[in-house]
Design a protein around this motif. Structure first.
Motif, mmCIF file in Angstrom:
data_model
loop_
_atom_site.group_PDB
_atom_site.id
_atom_site.type_symbol
_atom_site.label_atom_id
_atom_site.label_comp_id
_atom_site.label_asym_id
_atom_site.label_seq_id
_atom_site.Cartn_x
_atom_site.Cartn_y
_atom_site.Cartn_z
ATOM 1 N N VAL A 246 -0.003 11.887 -5.229
ATOM 2 C CA VAL A 246 -0.151 12.688 -6.457
ATOM 3 C C VAL A 246 1.233 13.115 -6.949
ATOM 4 N N ARG B 65 -2.735 16.542 4.622
ATOM 5 C CA ARG B 65 -2.316 17.064 3.321
ATOM 6 C C ARG B 65 -1.079 16.340 2.811
ATOM 7 N N ALA C 285 0.845 -1.199 0.000
ATOM 8 C CA ALA C 285 0.000 0.000 0.000
ATOM 9 C C ALA C 285 0.874 1.240 0.000
ATOM 10 N N GLN D 26 -9.555 16.627 -7.409
ATOM 11 C CA GLN D 26 -9.109 16.750 -6.018
ATOM 12 C C GLN D 26 -10.150 17.465 -5.160
HETATM 13 C C1 LIG Z 1 -6.925 -7.556 -3.450
HETATM 14 C C2 LIG Z 1 -6.305 -7.069 -2.147
HETATM 15 C C3 LIG Z 1 -5.265 -6.021 -2.390
HETATM 16 C C4 LIG Z 1 -5.622 -8.272 -1.445
HETATM 17 O O1 LIG Z 1 -6.583 -9.225 -1.111
HETATM 18 P P1 LIG Z 1 -6.188 -10.455 -0.152
HETATM 19 O O2 LIG Z 1 -4.935 -11.080 -0.634
HETATM 20 O O3 LIG Z 1 -7.402 -11.286 -0.048
HETATM 21 O O4 LIG Z 1 -5.810 -9.822 1.255
HETATM 22 P P2 LIG Z 1 -6.710 -8.983 2.241
HETATM 23 O O5 LIG Z 1 -7.036 -9.846 3.402
HETATM 24 O O6 LIG Z 1 -7.811 -8.309 1.561
HETATM 25 O O7 LIG Z 1 -5.684 -7.858 2.694
HETATM 26 C C5 LIG Z 1 -4.498 -8.199 3.402
HETATM 27 C C6 LIG Z 1 -4.214 -7.102 4.390
HETATM 28 O O8 LIG Z 1 -3.883 -5.910 3.683
HETATM 29 C C7 LIG Z 1 -4.717 -4.838 4.097
HETATM 30 N N1 LIG Z 1 -4.942 -3.972 2.931
HETATM 31 C C8 LIG Z 1 -5.315 -4.326 1.721
HETATM 32 N N2 LIG Z 1 -5.345 -3.281 0.890
HETATM 33 C C9 LIG Z 1 -4.957 -2.229 1.639
HETATM 34 C C10 LIG Z 1 -4.786 -0.848 1.366
HETATM 35 N N3 LIG Z 1 -4.991 -0.338 0.131
HETATM 36 N N4 LIG Z 1 -4.412 -0.057 2.358
HETATM 37 C C11 LIG Z 1 -4.180 -0.550 3.592
HETATM 38 N N5 LIG Z 1 -4.319 -1.847 3.923
HETATM 39 C C12 LIG Z 1 -4.700 -2.664 2.949
HETATM 40 C C13 LIG Z 1 -5.982 -5.509 4.562
HETATM 41 O O9 LIG Z 1 -6.680 -4.679 5.449
HETATM 42 C C14 LIG Z 1 -5.413 -6.752 5.251
HETATM 43 O O10 LIG Z 1 -4.902 -6.395 6.489
HETATM 44 P P3 LIG Z 1 -5.678 -6.752 7.823
HETATM 45 O O11 LIG Z 1 -5.959 -8.219 7.746
HETATM 46 O O12 LIG Z 1 -6.932 -5.934 7.772
HETATM 47 O O13 LIG Z 1 -4.778 -6.354 8.912
HETATM 48 C C15 LIG Z 1 -7.408 -6.543 -1.229
HETATM 49 O O14 LIG Z 1 -6.896 -6.330 0.058
HETATM 50 C C16 LIG Z 1 -8.015 -5.268 -1.688
HETATM 51 O O15 LIG Z 1 -8.907 -5.287 -2.509
HETATM 52 N N6 LIG Z 1 -7.546 -4.147 -1.134
HETATM 53 C C17 LIG Z 1 -8.136 -2.845 -1.353
HETATM 54 C C18 LIG Z 1 -7.836 -2.293 -2.701
HETATM 55 C C19 LIG Z 1 -8.361 -0.895 -2.809
HETATM 56 O O16 LIG Z 1 -9.511 -0.646 -2.559
HETATM 57 N N7 LIG Z 1 -7.504 0.020 -3.189
HETATM 58 C C20 LIG Z 1 -7.844 1.406 -3.285
HETATM 59 C C21 LIG Z 1 -7.393 2.112 -2.070
HETATM 60 S S1 LIG Z 1 -7.858 3.815 -2.055
HETATM 61 C C22 LIG Z 1 -6.805 4.512 -3.159
HETATM 62 O O17 LIG Z 1 -5.976 3.869 -3.700
HETATM 63 C C23 LIG Z 1 -6.995 5.964 -3.340
HETATM 64 C C24 LIG Z 1 -6.205 6.613 -4.159
HETATM 65 C C25 LIG Z 1 -6.363 8.056 -4.341
HETATM 66 C C26 LIG Z 1 -5.552 8.779 -3.355
HETATM 67 C C27 LIG Z 1 -5.606 10.199 -3.735
HETATM 68 C C28 LIG Z 1 -4.802 11.002 -2.896
HETATM 69 C C29 LIG Z 1 -4.862 12.438 -3.365
HETATM 70 C C30 LIG Z 1 -6.073 13.125 -2.870
HETATM 71 C C31 LIG Z 1 -5.993 14.579 -3.014
HETATM 72 C C32 LIG Z 1 -7.231 15.114 -2.430
HETATM 73 C C33 LIG Z 1 -7.008 16.436 -1.873
HETATM 74 C C34 LIG Z 1 -7.708 16.579 -0.608
HETATM 75 C C35 LIG Z 1 -7.355 17.911 -0.032
HETATM 76 C C36 LIG Z 1 -7.876 17.996 1.329
HETATM 77 C C37 LIG Z 1 -7.690 19.373 1.857
HETATM 78 O O18 LIG Z 1 -7.395 20.277 1.094
HETATM 79 O O19 LIG Z 1 -7.894 19.515 3.045
#
Ligand SMILES: CC(C)(COP(=O)(O)OP(=O)(O)OC[C@H]1O[C@@H](n2cnc3c(N)ncnc32)[C@H](O)[C@@H]1OP(=O)(O)O)[C@@H](O)C(=O)NCCC(=O)NCCSC(=O)/C=C/CCCCCCCCCCCCC(=O)O
Length: 723
Positions: free
Chosen positions: A82, A75, A23, A258
């Motif tokens: 990004v 932030r 991650a 964003q």
């Molecule tokens: C398919 C998987 C990856 C794996 O599946 P599997 O092998 O079956 O294993 P799991 O049991 O599911 O998972 C194992 C452990 O890993 C943990 N896990 C899994 N994925 C993540 C993750 N992404 N992050 C953290 N932990 C994770 C899971 O919990 C298990 O641990 P535990 O048993 O719980 O301890 C499957 O896991 C899966 O599908 N995962 C999720 C995939 C997913 O959904 N990914 C998307 C994540 S969100 C993302 O990526 C977002 C991206 C955009 C970010 C943008 C940032 C910029 C924003 C700017 C905005 C500006 C705001 C300004 C605010 C202000 O101004 O104030």
């Protein structure tokens, strides 16, 4: 976390390392960005290959950070990803992503920042942020349409569906797919493209395609998103962000992306959906009262399974097993059902772009019980009749191998009674699949009093292998899901008696976010299902003691409305009439039925019930709080291990809107004291409805100061557990 080494002289191999799914936390993103910059500055490097550690590319941004579950300056946390993607895209040397395992969310966005993408044949790619109440805000909504076009980008972003490597190649999402070593293939590929100009490979500089029917595409996508998840914010924001890729220059599109993300990130919906994500991980970590648990109890391998009965449930189970590559012996006497399963398997094979034979050769149809002898696990899916199932289990116990697991696909029957009919009660568990079993993601694994750890472990593991989320529950009438449904449905019927209409109740529940209200759902599944259960329980039909009043059973309020509809032959969609009227038998379009309204009027008159105006809040509170109250009872009796189990069951099995977290999450969000006080209020008004009496656990939690839901599981460990 991210280092680079040189291979084949001029290729910098960057390895993203953050187990288990690599991650992209803020720290990891910054580290990787530094590694990319160092590699680019190294004069010996001509080209970069980026891969993930441990067989997976990247599972996306760190959801714990996004959910605010770990402490990181907000932030810094969100913007480092990004910055990383921008730095990769801006690199003056080609960067090739070597994708195996998964590239999801921020992981795929990182790959979109790379100039080339190579995927292993088994890899899966997608942008599942919408399922977390978010959108791909590291440029994903702007780069993806520039690469694969608007129709595909809209679909992938707004649904969160992931695609196979093969489909990714067809979409143009990846440049090459290999079934060999992905690193080797990527290094080889990198050497070939080391001198290619990069301008056209930077997606941010590409003009977006402009299909002539773009407005229609966007409109259809928006309507579809709104229909699929009523009231959910994220799918709508996803469509708006992708639309920006067509109408705004890249940097402005990115800014809108964003801004939309900034609104979603702190929303209650995103919190609820991220709770659902972690809840689904927590429920896999089962334990039994004797100390056996998911860590210390290995599952037995299932290399051959059997399914008995190819009705609606058995068919779906057989297809799920075959899709997971498990050979199946299927026992069924009705040839028509065999043809249906064959057609289903052919359709599934086509969907997975496989030859029909690759699935069909995994199924052997039989009429002979002796053909089941070799199976490691048998799933019985015959008619829901305890006597029939007990007979079958006794026979299986003699005819199957002594170590074969015997599982019943029952939705409510007593698993201990089935176990007692065998000579191997420790190898008997319930496997409650949800219809259609090859589509629905939930499996309730029902642990009998004598089920052994290995039996539980094997059933839980098999569910995961079938792509389902398995939730372990103890044996009790209706288990967790159907047991909670009873007070919910009952409240809905009482509301009709008091003056509501089916469409009014359904509209309130659908506005809350349910895919279908309780009456439309009942018409879909068939009113006779519950009727049979009530007859067996002595609540309806000839087994009701003579002299019992129509609206009372065992001293409590009872609504016979559903029984009366069944007696009129109104069984729901299948008969073209139920709580609603349909085009004909099997019809799907529900319209209010004047007959039903007359019938309700007459019923109320006959029983001296004066109809009153019922508001939306009462409908919601009575239905949902009665359901959650039963959830508290299930927790206090130790039938389920924690609120996460119940919420997972409801979101994945009963159409509870994920953006509301699940029934236990919902009442925690409303506030336990408020829920307790409303239940007490309704209980005073309806003293003959025991389901409205607040459960002891709810009272206890309120007395303890309403601890957050994340602490309930730990608190419950002090109570009796049947799990
Ligand atoms: C398919 C998987 C990856 C794996 O599946 P599997 O092998 O079956 O294993 P799991 O049991 O599911 O998972 C194992 C452990 O890993 C943990 N896990 C899994 N994925 C993540 C993750 N992404 N992050 C953290 N932990 C994770 C899971 O919990 C298990 O641990 P535990 O048993 O719980 O301890 C499957 O896991 C899966 O599908 N995962 C999720 C995939 C997913 O959904 N990914 C998307 C994540 S969100 C993302 O990526 C977002 C991206 C955009 C970010 C943008 C940032 C910029 C924003 C700017 C905005 C500006 C705001 C300004 C605010 C202000 O101004 O104030």
């Amino acid at each position: 976390m991210a280092q680079y080494s040189r291979v084949r002289g001029s290729v910098a191999l960057l390895r993203l390392t953050n187990p288990p799914v690599n991650a992209l936390s803020a720290a990891v993103s910054r580290d990787l960005e530094r590694a990319v910059r160092s590699a680019c500055a190294d004069s010996a490097v001509r080209v970069l290959v980026l891969r993930g550690h441990g067989g997976t590319f990247c599972g996306g941004a760190d959801i714990r950070e996004l959910a605010g579950l770990v402490d990181v300056p907000f932030r810094v946390g969100v913007s480092s990803l990004v910055a990383l993607v921008d730095a990769v895209e801006a690199a003056e040397k080609p960067v090739v992503a070597a994708i195996e395992g998964v590239a999801l969310g921020g992981g795929l966005e990182l790959a979109l920042g790379c100039h080339f993408r190579i995927a292993h044949g088994q890899a899966r790619l997608g942008l599942p942020e919408v399922t977390l109440g978010l959108l791909p805000a590291a440029g994903g909504t702007q780069r993806l349409p520039r690469l694969v076009g608007f129709p595909a980008a809209l679909e992938l972003v707004a649904t969160g569906r992931d695609v196979s490597a093969e489909e990714a190649l067809a979409l143009g999402l990846v440049d090459h797919v290999t079934d060999g070593d992905v690193e080797e293939a990527a290094v080889e590929f990198a050497r070939r493209v080391a001198d290619e100009p990069l301008a056209s490979r930077r997606l941010s500089t590409r003009p977006p395609p402009r299909p002539a029917d773009l407005d229609t595409l966007l409109q259809v996508a928006l309507e579809r998103a709104q229909r699929r998840a009523r009231g959910a914010l994220a799918p709508v924001a996803c469509v708006q962000a992708v639309r920006a890729a067509a109408t705004l220059p890249f940097t402005q599109g990115l800014q809108l992306e964003q801004e939309l993300m900034a609104a979603l990130l702190p929303s209650n919906q995103a919190r609820a959906m991220q709770y659902c994500f972690f809840a689904q991980r927590i429920v896999g970590k089962w334990s039994l009262p004797g100390g056996a648990n998911w860590r210390n109890s290995p599952a037995r391998a299932v290399s051959r399974a059997a399914v008995i009965g190819l009705g609606t449930m058995g068919r779906g189970i057989a297809v799920s097993l075959v899709r997971a590559g498990i050979p199946v012996v299927a026992m069924e006497t009705d040839e028509k059902q065999l043809r249906v399963v064959t057609a289903m398997l052919e359709r599934e094979a086509a969907k997975q772009r496989r030859s029909p034979d690759s699935y069909l050769q995994l199924v052997q149809f039989t009429l002979e019980r002796r053909d089941l002898g070799d199976a490691d696990l048998v799933v019985e899916a015959v008619f829901e009749d305890l006597a029939l199932k007990k007979r079958l289990f006794a026979e299986l116990s003699s005819s199957c191998r002594p170590d074969t697991l015997l599982c019943s696909n029952t939705s409510a029957l007593d698993v201990d009674a089935l176990a007692a009919a065998t000579r191997r009660p420790e190898l008997v568990v319930g496997m409650h699949f949800f219809a259609p079993a090859h589509v629905m993601k939930l499996l309730e694994v029902v642990c009998g009093a004598r089920s052994s750890p290995v039996a539980v472990a094997t059933a839980m593991q098999l569910g995961k292998r079938l792509g389902k989320v398995s939730v372990a529950v103890a044996n009790c009438p209706g288990f967790a899901g159907n047991r909670m449904l009873k007070p919910y449905v009952e409240q809905a019927s009482f509301l009709l008696e008091e003056g509501a209409t089916p469409q009014q109740v359904d509209a309130v529940l659908e506005d809350f976010g349910f895919a279908m209200g309780v009456f439309r759902m009942s018409d879909l599944s068939g009113l006779d299902v519950g009727w049979r259960v009530r007859e067996e329980a002595g609540l309806a039909g000839p087994t009701v003691p003579p002299g019992e009043s129509a609206r009372r059973r065992h001293g409590c309020r009872y609504s016979p409305l559903a029984d009366l509809l069944c007696e009129h032959g109104r069984l729901g969609q299948k008969t073209g009439r139920g709580w609603y009227l349909y085009e004909g038998p099997g019809g799907r379009a529900a319209t209010p039925d004047p007959w039903l309204h007359d019938f309700l009027d007459q019923y109320r008159r006959r029983h001296g019930l004066r109809p009153r105006r019922i508001d939306q809040q009462e409908v919601l509170e009575r239905c949902l709080y009665a359901l959650a109250n039963e959830g508290f009872r299930i927790l206090e009796e130790g039938v389920a291990a924690g609120p996460e189990d119940i919420d997972t069951i409801y979101v994945l099995g009963y159409g509870w809107p994920a953006h509301r977290g699940g029934p236990m999450y919902h009442v925690a969000a409303v506030g336990l004291p408020a829920v307790l006080s409303r239940l007490e209020h309704f209980r005073r008004l309806h003293p003959d409805v025991p389901q409205l009496r607040p459960s002891a656990l709810l009272r206890h939690l309120v007395a303890e100061g309403s601890p957050p839901i994340s602490r309930w599981r730990e608190l419950l460990k002090g109570l009796r557990s049947q799990l």
